[in-house]
Design a protein around this motif. Structure first.
Motif, short mmCIF file in Angstrom:
data_model
loop_
_atom_site.label_atom_id
_atom_site.label_comp_id
_atom_site.label_asym_id
_atom_site.label_seq_id
_atom_site.Cartn_x
_atom_site.Cartn_y
_atom_site.Cartn_z
N GLU A 172 -34.09 12.26 21.37
CA GLU A 172 -34.13 13.18 20.24
C GLU A 172 -32.72 13.61 19.85
O GLU A 172 -32.38 13.72 18.68
CB GLU A 172 -34.99 14.40 20.59
N GLN A 173 -31.86 13.84 20.86
CA GLN A 173 -30.46 14.20 20.56
C GLN A 173 -29.76 13.08 19.82
O GLN A 173 -29.00 13.31 18.88
CB GLN A 173 -29.72 14.50 21.86
N GLN A 174 -30.03 11.84 20.24
CA GLN A 174 -29.40 10.70 19.56
C GLN A 174 -29.84 10.64 18.11
O GLN A 174 -29.03 10.44 17.19
CB GLN A 174 -29.76 9.39 20.26
N ALA A 175 -31.17 10.80 17.89
CA ALA A 175 -31.68 10.74 16.51
C ALA A 175 -31.07 11.86 15.67
O ALA A 175 -30.66 11.64 14.52
CB ALA A 175 -33.20 10.85 16.52
N GLY A 176 -30.96 13.06 16.25
CA GLY A 176 -30.36 14.16 15.51
C GLY A 176 -28.89 13.91 15.20
O GLY A 176 -28.41 14.21 14.11
N ALA A 177 -28.17 13.37 16.18
CA ALA A 177 -26.76 13.07 15.96
C ALA A 177 -26.59 12.00 14.90
O ALA A 177 -25.67 12.06 14.07
CB ALA A 177 -26.11 12.63 17.27
N ALA A 194 -22.89 4.57 3.73
CA ALA A 194 -23.97 5.15 4.53
C ALA A 194 -25.27 4.37 4.42
O ALA A 194 -26.12 4.44 5.31
CB ALA A 194 -24.21 6.61 4.10
N VAL A 195 -25.48 3.63 3.33
CA VAL A 195 -26.78 3.01 3.07
C VAL A 195 -27.22 2.07 4.18
O VAL A 195 -28.33 2.20 4.70
CB VAL A 195 -26.79 2.30 1.70
N PRO A 196 -26.39 1.08 4.61
CA PRO A 196 -26.86 0.17 5.67
C PRO A 196 -27.21 0.91 6.96
O PRO A 196 -28.21 0.59 7.60
CB PRO A 196 -25.67 -0.78 5.87
N GLY A 197 -26.42 1.90 7.32
CA GLY A 197 -26.70 2.65 8.54
C GLY A 197 -28.00 3.43 8.45
O GLY A 197 -28.76 3.51 9.42
N ILE A 198 -28.25 4.00 7.28
CA ILE A 198 -29.50 4.75 7.12
C ILE A 198 -30.70 3.81 7.21
O ILE A 198 -31.72 4.12 7.84
CB ILE A 198 -29.50 5.51 5.79
N LEU A 199 -30.60 2.65 6.57
CA LEU A 199 -31.71 1.69 6.63
C LEU A 199 -31.95 1.24 8.07
O LEU A 199 -33.11 1.12 8.50
CB LEU A 199 -31.41 0.50 5.73
N LEU A 204 -35.66 2.34 13.22
CA LEU A 204 -35.95 2.95 14.52
C LEU A 204 -36.77 4.23 14.39
O LEU A 204 -37.60 4.54 15.25
CB LEU A 204 -34.64 3.26 15.24
N HIS A 205 -36.52 4.99 13.33
CA HIS A 205 -37.16 6.30 13.16
C HIS A 205 -37.79 6.40 11.76
O HIS A 205 -37.29 7.12 10.90
CB HIS A 205 -36.13 7.42 13.36
N PRO A 206 -38.87 5.67 11.50
CA PRO A 206 -39.40 5.59 10.13
C PRO A 206 -40.02 6.88 9.62
O PRO A 206 -40.29 7.00 8.43
CB PRO A 206 -40.46 4.48 10.24
N TYR A 232 -37.85 7.17 -2.40
CA TYR A 232 -38.74 8.34 -2.24
C TYR A 232 -40.19 7.90 -2.21
O TYR A 232 -40.98 8.36 -1.36
CB TYR A 232 -38.51 9.33 -3.39
N ASP A 233 -40.56 7.00 -3.12
CA ASP A 233 -41.95 6.52 -3.14
C ASP A 233 -42.30 5.84 -1.82
O ASP A 233 -43.39 6.01 -1.29
CB ASP A 233 -42.16 5.55 -4.30
N ARG A 234 -41.35 5.06 -1.28
CA ARG A 234 -41.61 4.38 -0.01
C ARG A 234 -41.76 5.39 1.11
O ARG A 234 -42.66 5.28 1.96
CB ARG A 234 -40.46 3.42 0.29
N ALA A 235 -40.90 6.40 1.14
CA ALA A 235 -41.00 7.43 2.18
C ALA A 235 -42.34 8.15 2.10
O ALA A 235 -43.01 8.38 3.11
CB ALA A 235 -39.84 8.43 2.03
#
Length: 1019
Positions: A172-177, A194-199, A204-206, A232-235
């Motif tokens: 959880e700490q990793q995901a938050g960081a 930031a886009v590739p990293g967020i994707l 890992l955390h959908p 947004y629609d996908r989320a």
């Protein structure tokens, strides 16, 4: 020299290892010794008792030999983990043990930074501090270092309760960081980075909404608005389909900001503290001559025992009331008699929890008001406002004023009340205020006092702070149900409880009612209650338990409306729109925009509408249900239907204006589309008009579906015209959300409309199903257009019929081309060219000729050689350039690139595809940009550029997913699979190729599915 100097480090963020300078990373042995080492390392430098280690190793009662097992594990660890013997202690003796025995346990003699998990925690804390101090670049660097420590799942393979709990905490700490890091990239302006990293993080955390929100903002700020809206629609779909929950407030707010064009500001760093207030002034003496009260009033009712959430709001209110940044210090508030009292106002709809929050906050700060606390309910049992003079009489009595000294007039009572409070520190809670005039006489004059007011709305109330209250957050809503109905409900049916919270709109009153019903019915499952609440007509009836009823909370506000406002409240609830702007509301209410805005603001003041941004209004979900119930009872059937028709008519007029403002062929396309009642909104010109369509897409989708079901010929005809025009925006607006509406409209048009609209409905369904749903259904709809309108209509038959056939033939040509039926594709393309030539419209002819060239270039039995096709492409490109027809210019350039690719001139193909990609990116044509990526990947693979092909293939798949287009998604999976196979990554390649094949089969593209099967089989 100590153990720290020996350079030993412990790795827990992945497989458990110890690292020495001499030998590198080594395993400390079997899983048992690893677990002991993890327990000691996570508390490095601190004594860990043997009992603590035993408890962490065993899930249930440990065996009698457990302590001996621990001793054995420590012995093994010591034999493996030893300092470099070349190092000596400071006195020249042997280096000390890394694991020391101590009273009742063991101690790992290493500094915290020698343990990667502890170093990770320190770095993330430093990053939070740096972000709070306004240096996000430093925070980014710290988080990059922290996240770089991870080598896999933490404490990999370890069992036992301690390892399990720590693994969960570290993950959880990793995901938050990771979330913090990506958000900080946005704050630093590195949006595209930031886009590739967020994707990757979403893989890992959908279900983490912060990541979905960060992706939306990163795409929007990179100039990819359509992709941001698609994200947004996908989320929302992932959260709905996989968790059964709606998008949270932060996600919805980001979506609204993007639609409004207001999401360009830097993102605040998470965790940044609010500005701290000034210290309270020194205490001033009470004025002379005012007698001390014989008793200290303590009138606060108890807060709900199950109060849940609202920690941030309660803290903010406490700071306001006490005049400090830290309401826990315990010192009395004193602003001096010369100052004004702090006044905090909580507003919100009925049932949102205003009183609960007020009482919770008041009890938290009552120690800061040693002279007492006064409380008054300002609305009577009948809903009418309580006379402030009566309230003042009660307050004066509580303050020790004899009845004989209480004046008759309200103004005199207010003056005496202020005198009685002079120099005293008293907290007043005024609950359910109705108006400023009611509250004003109740305000003290002493700066040492504070007032907390709750009201549904309190326009123009002078206040130190006003807090508009919304429903609870998703987690708090679920927690409240658990506290009332029992935590076992959450454990047994977590998804159902989350869905129940959403059905209740996360409104505390509704949550209490449903939870109370569950508590009283232990044999009922949560799913059973959900099923009962799925019918909107009975939903409000289900939200009733004893004296608690959600409907009653809304009824109190509705009863205060005059006739015109009540009618507007009912009418606006009927069209399926989640949000209203002023122009759309004015069209439905048949009012001028200024008058409509006055009505909307009056409904906000009555706490029956919410406003999240200027000019934007929405119903809370449950208020909308209540409003529709009132409409069914208070309006006639024709009145209700006309409200829907006016809403659809307004949007149809907007789409027509957007086509005229942005499409070169806008005039003939809209010639026979006739919105009946509205001139439509001001959509702007060019890109602004396209942006309006993007923003209106959710409302368009919902209203077209509603029109298909409402059994009204006008509504259906308008909806058909909307859908027939939407393909004009395919390059910038994802059309996948319209597939269901398109399918529903065909039978509705057949039932209610004439042949013109029936044929147009088939045309719209054919175009929207192409690439997004079924190739077979698309073909069938388009062939039906030809059957209804004939294959050779003329403009004398009407522009609607002529253009429907012309475009249907072009679409069929493209569809047959995708299916590998080149003869049928050529026939349809040639017919479309002939129809266009009959009009004499050179632009129309050039576009149809481009479609024919697309067929020719891919047909292995082509009649025209590739060099000639390339020459014709260049001629058409010159024409489109002169006519500033950017979309078709890119299409014909893409066709020329295909000719190079088919001719084996792969380097030339790469150069031309790159040119198209650059133009598409610059002009915001997302679909062409995505197609350019996958075409580039194909050409690069043929030219031997595997690494570059991999990059473009990944971008193609990313763009296709955001566009929600199945055909592009299939192409992206296929080319990425091929590129991965070229790179020797066969396992990953197989996964992508299988997904491509499944999509091809779903689309009905059998030849592509078979070709992909051949790739999978290695042929």
């Amino acid at each position: 020299m100590g153990a720290a100097a020996a350079g030993i480090r412990i790795q827990l963020l992945g497989p458990v290892r110890y690292v020495s300078p001499a030998h590198g990373a080594l395993s400390p042995g079997a899983r048992g010794p690893q677990a002991v080492l993890a327990a000691l390392a996570l508390r490095a430098g601190t004594l860990v008792t043997t009992s603590q280690i035993v408890d962490g190793l065993y899930e249930s009662d440990p065996p009698p030999s457990a302590r001996r097992v621990v001793v054995n594990y420590v012995h093994r660890l010591r034999s493996r983990i030893t300092p470099d013997r070349s190092h000596r202690a400071a006195d020249g003796g042997a280096a000390p043990e890394v694991i020391e025995s101590a009273a009742g346990g063991y101690l790992l003699r290493l500094p915290p930074d020698s343990v990667d998990a502890l170093r990770f925690t320190r770095l993330t804390e430093q990053a939070r501090t740096a972000a709070a101090d306004g240096t996000p670049e430093s925070a980014v660097a710290l988080l990059e270092e922290a996240l770089g420590l991870w080598q896999g799942p933490p404490l990999a393979g370890l069992t036992g309760p301690y390892a399990h709990a720590q693994r969960q905490a570290l993950t959880e700490q990793q995901a938050g960081a990771l979330e913090h890091y990506l958000e900080l990239l946005l704050e630093c302006g590195r949006h595209a980075d930031a886009v590739p990293g967020i994707l990757s993080a979403l893989d890992l955390h959908p279900y983490r909404e912060r990541l979905h929100r960060a992706l939306m903002l990163a795409l929007y700020r990179s100039g990819r608005t359509a992709d941001a809206l698609a994200a947004y629609d996908r989320a929302r779909r992932v959260l709905d389909e996989e968790l059964g929950v709606d998008a949270g407030p932060a996600l919805k707010a980001a979506h609204a900001a993007i639609l409004a064009g207001e999401a360009g500001a830097a993102t605040p760093s998470p965790g940044r503290p609010a500005a701290r207030g000034a210290a309270p002034p020194a205490t001033a003496p009470a004025p002379a001559g005012v007698p001390a009260a014989p008793a200290v009033p303590a009138q606060l009712p108890a807060p709900p025992a199950d109060f849940t959430g609202r920690a941030d709001q309660a803290a903010a209110l406490a700071r306001t009331l006490t005049g400090t940044a830290d309401s826990t210090s315990g010192s009395a508030v004193d602003s001096g008699d010369g100052g004004s009292p702090a006044v905090a106002v909580i507003t919100g709809m009925g049932g949102v929890g205003k009183t609960s929050l007020a009482l919770r906050t008041a009890h938290a700060v009552r120690g800061r008001f040693p002279d007492g606390q006064l409380y008054a309910e300002l609305r009577g049992a009948d809903g009418d406002p309580v006379d402030p003079g009566d309230v003042l009489g009660g307050f004066l009595a509580a303050l020790g004023v004899p009845p004989a000294r209480v004046p008759a007039r309200t103004a005199d009572r207010a003056a005496l009340f202020r005198s009685a409070l002079a120099g005293r520190a008293v907290l007043l809670v005024l609950d359910n205020a109705v108006s400023v005039a009611q509250v004003q006489p109740l305000l003290p004059g002493s700066g040492r006092c504070a007032v907390l007011v709750t009201a549904r709305a309190l326009t123009a109330m002078p206040a130190t702070a006003t807090l508009p209250l919304d429903g609870l957050g998703p987690d708090d809503a679920v927690a409240l149900i658990g506290r009332i109905a029992g935590a076992h409900r959450i454990e047994q049916e977590p998804r159902a409880v989350a869905a129940l919270a959403e059905v209740c709109g996360r409104l505390p009153l509704a949550l209490r009612v449903t939870a109370a019903r569950l508590a009283a019915r232990p044999a009922w499952s949560v799913e059973a209650l959900l099923a009962r609440m799925s019918d909107e007509a009975r939903l409000l009836g289900e939200l009733r338990a004893g004296d608690l009823a959600v409907e009653a909370a809304f009824e109190m506000s509705f009863a205060q409306l005059d006739r015109a406002h009540a009618r507007a409240f009912m009418l606006l609830s009927l069209p399926h729109r989640t949000e209203w702007d002023i122009e759309a509301a004015a069209a439905v209410l048949e009012l001028p925009c200024p008058d409509a805005e006055d009505v909307l603001e009056a409904l906000v003041d009555a706490a029956l509408l919410e406003t999240r941004a200027p000019g934007r209004y929405r119903y809370h979900d449950l208020v909308g249900v209540y409003a529709r119930a009132k409409a069914r009872a208070g309006l006639g059937g024709r009145q209700r239907l006309d409200a829907v028709v006016r809403a659809v008519d307004f949007l149809c007029a907007g789409v027509v204006r957007a086509v005229l403002a942005s499409q070169p062929l806008g005039k003939p396309l809209t010639n026979e589309c006739h919105p009946r009642r509205s001139a439509g909104p001001d959509v702007g010109e060019g890109p602004a008009a396209v942006a309006w369509v993007r923003g209106a897409l959710p409302a368009l989708t919902a209203l077209v579906e509603q029109a298909a079901a409402c059994d009204d010929a006008d509504a259906v005809a308008l909806a058909v015209d909307i859908l027939a025009l939407m393909p004009c925006f395919e390059e910038s607006v994802p059309l996948a959300s319209l597939v269901r509406a398109a399918a529903d409209l065909v039978p509705a048009a057949q039932r209610l409309c004439g042949d013109d609209h029936v044929g147009t409905a088939h045309f719209a369904a054919g175009v929207i199903h192409r690439n997004h749903a079924s190739s077979d259904r698309s073909r069938d709809h388009l062939l039906t257009v030809l059957e209804l309108f004939g294959e050779t209509p003329t403009l004398a038959d009407g522009s609607r019929r002529f253009l429907a056939v012309l475009f249907a033939l072009s679409m069929l040509a493209e569809l047959y081309l995708e299916r590998g039926d080149f003869a049928a594709a050529r026939t349809c393309a040639e017919r479309s060219v002939a129809l266009a030539e009959a009009t004499g419209d050179r632009r129309l002819c050039a576009r149809r000729r481009t479609v024919l060239l697309q067929v020719e270039v891919r047909d292995p039995g082509r009649a025209t050689d590739l060099a000639r096709i390339g020459a014709e492409c260049r001629e058409l490109a010159a024409r489109f350039t002169g006519e500033t027809d950017g979309e078709w210019l890119m299409t014909v350039l893409m066709t020329e690139a295909h000719s190079f690719f088919q001719d084996g001139r792969h380097t030339d193909a790469v150069r031309h595809y790159t040119r198209v990609l650059e133009q598409a990116r610059a002009s915001g044509h997302g679909r062409i940009e995505t197609e350019s990526h996958y075409r580039l990947a194909e050409a690069l693979l043929a030219a031997g550029g595997t690494e570059a092909a991999l990059d473009h293939a990944r971008r193609a798949l990313e763009g296709a997913r955001l566009a929600q287009e199945h055909l592009l998604t299939a192409r992206g999976h296929q080319v990425l699979g091929q590129a991965l196979r070229h790179a020797g990554q066969d396992t990953r390649a197989t996964g992508h190729l299988r997904r491509a094949r499944a999509l091809y089969r779903e689309l009905g593209l059998r030849a592509d599915a078979e070709a992909t099967s051949a790739l999978l089989n290695g042929s």
